[in-house]
Scaffold this motif. Structure first.
Motif, mmCIF file in Angstrom:
data_model
loop_
_atom_site.group_PDB
_atom_site.id
_atom_site.type_symbol
_atom_site.label_atom_id
_atom_site.label_comp_id
_atom_site.label_asym_id
_atom_site.label_seq_id
_atom_site.Cartn_x
_atom_site.Cartn_y
_atom_site.Cartn_z
ATOM 1 N N LEU A 40 0.827 -1.209 0.000
ATOM 2 C CA LEU A 40 0.000 0.000 0.000
ATOM 3 C C LEU A 40 0.857 1.253 0.000
ATOM 4 C CD1 LEU A 40 -2.682 1.525 0.284
ATOM 5 C CD2 LEU A 40 -2.531 1.157 2.753
ATOM 6 N N VAL A 41 1.888 1.265 0.823
ATOM 7 C CA VAL A 41 2.760 2.442 0.893
ATOM 8 C C VAL A 41 3.481 2.654 -0.433
ATOM 9 C CG1 VAL A 41 4.802 3.412 2.015
ATOM 10 C CG2 VAL A 41 3.034 2.290 3.388
ATOM 11 N N VAL A 42 3.984 1.569 -1.031
ATOM 12 C CA VAL A 42 4.678 1.688 -2.323
ATOM 13 C C VAL A 42 3.737 2.228 -3.390
ATOM 14 C CG1 VAL A 42 5.754 0.358 -4.174
ATOM 15 C CG2 VAL A 42 6.387 -0.069 -1.796
ATOM 16 N N SER A 43 2.476 1.797 -3.348
ATOM 17 C CA SER A 43 1.518 2.270 -4.350
ATOM 18 C C SER A 43 1.183 3.749 -4.183
ATOM 19 C CB SER A 43 0.232 1.443 -4.266
ATOM 20 O OG SER A 43 -0.476 1.712 -3.066
ATOM 21 N N LEU A 44 1.473 4.305 -3.001
ATOM 22 C CA LEU A 44 1.169 5.719 -2.735
ATOM 23 C C LEU A 44 2.400 6.610 -2.783
ATOM 24 C CD1 LEU A 44 -1.354 5.287 0.233
ATOM 25 C CD2 LEU A 44 -1.892 5.960 -2.118
ATOM 26 N N ARG A 45 3.524 6.069 -3.214
ATOM 27 C CA ARG A 45 4.755 6.859 -3.344
ATOM 28 C C ARG A 45 5.111 7.023 -4.812
ATOM 29 N NH1 ARG A 45 9.503 4.293 -0.636
ATOM 30 N NH2 ARG A 45 10.339 6.396 -0.314
ATOM 31 N N ALA A 46 5.802 8.104 -5.115
ATOM 32 C CA ALA A 46 6.242 8.347 -6.486
ATOM 33 C C ALA A 46 7.323 7.342 -6.869
ATOM 34 C CB ALA A 46 6.765 9.773 -6.626
ATOM 35 N N GLU A 47 7.459 7.130 -8.164
ATOM 36 C CA GLU A 47 8.437 6.143 -8.633
ATOM 37 C C GLU A 47 9.849 6.512 -8.219
ATOM 38 O OE1 GLU A 47 9.702 3.870 -12.807
ATOM 39 O OE2 GLU A 47 8.409 5.657 -12.851
ATOM 40 N N ALA A 48 10.176 7.795 -8.229
ATOM 41 C CA ALA A 48 11.518 8.223 -7.833
ATOM 42 C C ALA A 48 11.789 7.920 -6.363
ATOM 43 C CB ALA A 48 11.682 9.715 -8.100
ATOM 44 N N ASP A 49 10.781 8.121 -5.514
ATOM 45 C CA ASP A 49 10.953 7.810 -4.091
ATOM 46 C C ASP A 49 11.124 6.312 -3.868
ATOM 47 O OD1 ASP A 49 10.709 10.496 -3.395
ATOM 48 O OD2 ASP A 49 8.520 10.366 -3.252
ATOM 49 N N ASN A 50 10.367 5.501 -4.592
ATOM 50 C CA ASN A 50 10.500 4.043 -4.447
ATOM 51 C C ASN A 50 11.853 3.542 -4.924
ATOM 52 O OD1 ASN A 50 7.912 3.451 -3.348
ATOM 53 N ND2 ASN A 50 6.992 3.651 -5.372
ATOM 54 N N ALA A 57 9.107 8.686 8.276
ATOM 55 C CA ALA A 57 9.907 9.889 8.522
ATOM 56 C C ALA A 57 9.532 11.019 7.576
ATOM 57 C CB ALA A 57 11.400 9.572 8.398
ATOM 58 N N LYS A 58 8.996 10.660 6.396
ATOM 59 C CA LYS A 58 8.616 11.671 5.396
ATOM 60 C C LYS A 58 7.219 11.365 4.871
ATOM 61 C CE LYS A 58 13.414 12.275 3.862
ATOM 62 N NZ LYS A 58 14.349 12.197 2.688
ATOM 63 N N PRO A 59 6.172 11.640 5.665
ATOM 64 C CA PRO A 59 4.805 11.326 5.213
ATOM 65 C C PRO A 59 4.344 12.150 4.021
ATOM 66 C CG PRO A 59 4.780 12.585 7.258
ATOM 67 C CD PRO A 59 6.201 12.213 7.020
ATOM 68 N N ALA A 60 5.068 13.206 3.688
ATOM 69 C CA ALA A 60 4.674 14.036 2.543
ATOM 70 C C ALA A 60 4.874 13.315 1.218
ATOM 71 C CB ALA A 60 5.471 15.333 2.546
ATOM 72 N N GLN A 61 5.497 12.141 1.240
ATOM 73 C CA GLN A 61 5.709 11.377 0.009
ATOM 74 C C GLN A 61 4.411 10.798 -0.555
ATOM 75 O OE1 GLN A 61 8.501 8.332 1.071
ATOM 76 N NE2 GLN A 61 10.265 9.711 1.169
ATOM 77 N N LEU A 62 3.368 10.721 0.250
ATOM 78 C CA LEU A 62 2.120 10.102 -0.192
ATOM 79 C C LEU A 62 1.494 10.890 -1.329
ATOM 80 C CD1 LEU A 62 0.464 9.099 3.204
ATOM 81 C CD2 LEU A 62 1.648 7.636 1.577
ATOM 82 N N THR A 63 1.052 10.159 -2.348
ATOM 83 C CA THR A 63 0.396 10.774 -3.499
ATOM 84 C C THR A 63 -0.514 9.755 -4.169
ATOM 85 O OG1 THR A 63 0.755 11.818 -5.657
ATOM 86 C CG2 THR A 63 2.358 10.179 -4.967
ATOM 87 N N LEU A 64 -1.562 10.240 -4.810
ATOM 88 C CA LEU A 64 -2.480 9.377 -5.556
ATOM 89 C C LEU A 64 -2.179 9.377 -7.051
ATOM 90 C CD1 LEU A 64 -5.857 10.268 -3.787
ATOM 91 C CD2 LEU A 64 -4.471 8.206 -3.471
ATOM 92 N N GLU A 65 -1.024 9.902 -7.409
ATOM 93 C CA GLU A 65 -0.675 10.001 -8.831
ATOM 94 C C GLU A 65 -0.576 8.633 -9.488
ATOM 95 O OE1 GLU A 65 2.866 11.903 -11.673
ATOM 96 O OE2 GLU A 65 2.950 12.103 -9.483
ATOM 97 N N ASN A 66 -0.041 7.643 -8.752
ATOM 98 C CA ASN A 66 0.090 6.305 -9.329
ATOM 99 C C ASN A 66 -1.261 5.713 -9.696
ATOM 100 O OD1 ASN A 66 2.849 6.438 -9.019
ATOM 101 N ND2 ASN A 66 2.873 5.282 -7.103
ATOM 102 N N TYR A 67 -2.269 5.918 -8.843
ATOM 103 C CA TYR A 67 -3.598 5.384 -9.129
ATOM 104 C C TYR A 67 -4.221 6.101 -10.324
ATOM 105 C CZ TYR A 67 -3.480 2.624 -4.866
ATOM 106 O OH TYR A 67 -3.157 1.701 -3.908
ATOM 107 N N GLY A 68 -3.949 7.399 -10.466
ATOM 108 C CA GLY A 68 -4.427 8.107 -11.648
ATOM 109 C C GLY A 68 -3.796 7.577 -12.918
#
Length: 287
Positions: A41-51, A61-72
């Protein structure tokens, strides 16, 4: 202090604290089992560069990494059609297996007819037939009748190979129903179909729910049959995710959200019907 009183002391301590320790242990096991799901779930909500640059646990430590861009991006790639194809394959394959197997199991358990035992042995023998043996012959048959590559062909294949186990499971449960219930209905003049619909089928909810979970999970997570019999327009999620695999990369921004969506629905279904699932597994265990 008597020996009996001395022996009851440790027993009381075990009764008092043993249950709590067991519950804590089971909770720890459940958390450990859910860690891969949480990571997905966390990997699916992180950008590819962060993963690519760090592990999923750095999210804390960095909750701001969460994004729904991958699901879009996943929905934009046409994954939604594969999701509905999976539903159109899984739901009919599950309902047909339950309906046909329930009627056949009732006949094997409570209706006397010539060759019943021999026919049931044939059904049991079909349990050991591997799926791979039938792939090429059935592909030729589908090509001859014009359903190769269609959703109907995939559904029929799953129904055919799901029936032997379904009949075996439900027959064992039906055989455990008290004979007096059926005899009383027959004495009242009820036909067999009415006995099946009003007496046997309602009592078989645990076994039917267990069978439904088994069949749903098998069909929902199937890849082999989909690769052989489903074309690109009718491909389910498993084949769509497999097509996203690259030779030198993982395409994680598409695979992670797709894998989580394909995982969450069976997981919710299992937790919703887990009580019936356990009861169905124990059906006929005393026979």
């Amino acid at each position: 202090m008597s020996d009996a009183t001395f022996q009851r002391g440790p027993a009381r301590l075990i009764d008092r604290f043993g249950g709590g320790v067991l519950q804590v242990l089971l909770i720890l096991v459940a958390i450990f089992w859910l860690v891969p799901t949480l990571g997905l779930l966390v990997v699916s909500l992180r950008a590819e560069a962060d993963n690519n640059s760090s592990g999923w646990w750095t999210l804390f430590a960095k909750p701001a990494q969460l994004t729904l861009e991958n699901y879009g991006n996943l929905l934009a790639s046409g994954f939604s059609s594969s999701f509905w194809n999976t539903v159109l394959i899984t739901v009919p394959a599950t309902l047909l297996v339950i309906g046909i197997a329930a009627m056949a199991a009732y006949a094997f358990a409570w209706i006397e007819f010539p060759g019943r035992d021999a026919l049931f042995l044939v059904v049991i023998a079909l349990l050991v037939v591997p799926v791979q043996i039938a792939l090429i012959p059935i592909a030729k048959l589908y090509g001859a009748v014009g359903i190769f590559g269609s959703i109907a062909g995939v559904v029929l294949f799953h129904v055919a190979f799901g029936l032997p186990f379904a009949i075996f499971l439900l027959r064992n449960f039906f055989a455990g129903i008290p004979r007096e219930l059926l005899e009383a209905s027959r004495m009242d003049g009820a036909p067999e179909w009415r006995i099946f619909a009003t007496v046997v089928f309602p009592l078989a909810k645990p076994a039917i729910a267990s069978l439904g979970i088994f069949q749903f999970l098998w069909v929902w997570n199937d890849l082999l049959v989909a690769l052989v019999y489903a074309d690109t327009e009718n491909q389910p999620m498993t084949k769509a995710l497999q097509s996203q695999m690259r030779q030198f990369g993982t395409n994680i921004d598409i695979l992670a959200p797709g894998a989580f969506l394909s995982l969450i629905i069976p997981l919710v279904l299992f937790f919703a019907f887990q009580r019936y699932f356990v009861q169905g597994l124990l059906a006929g265990s005393g026979k």
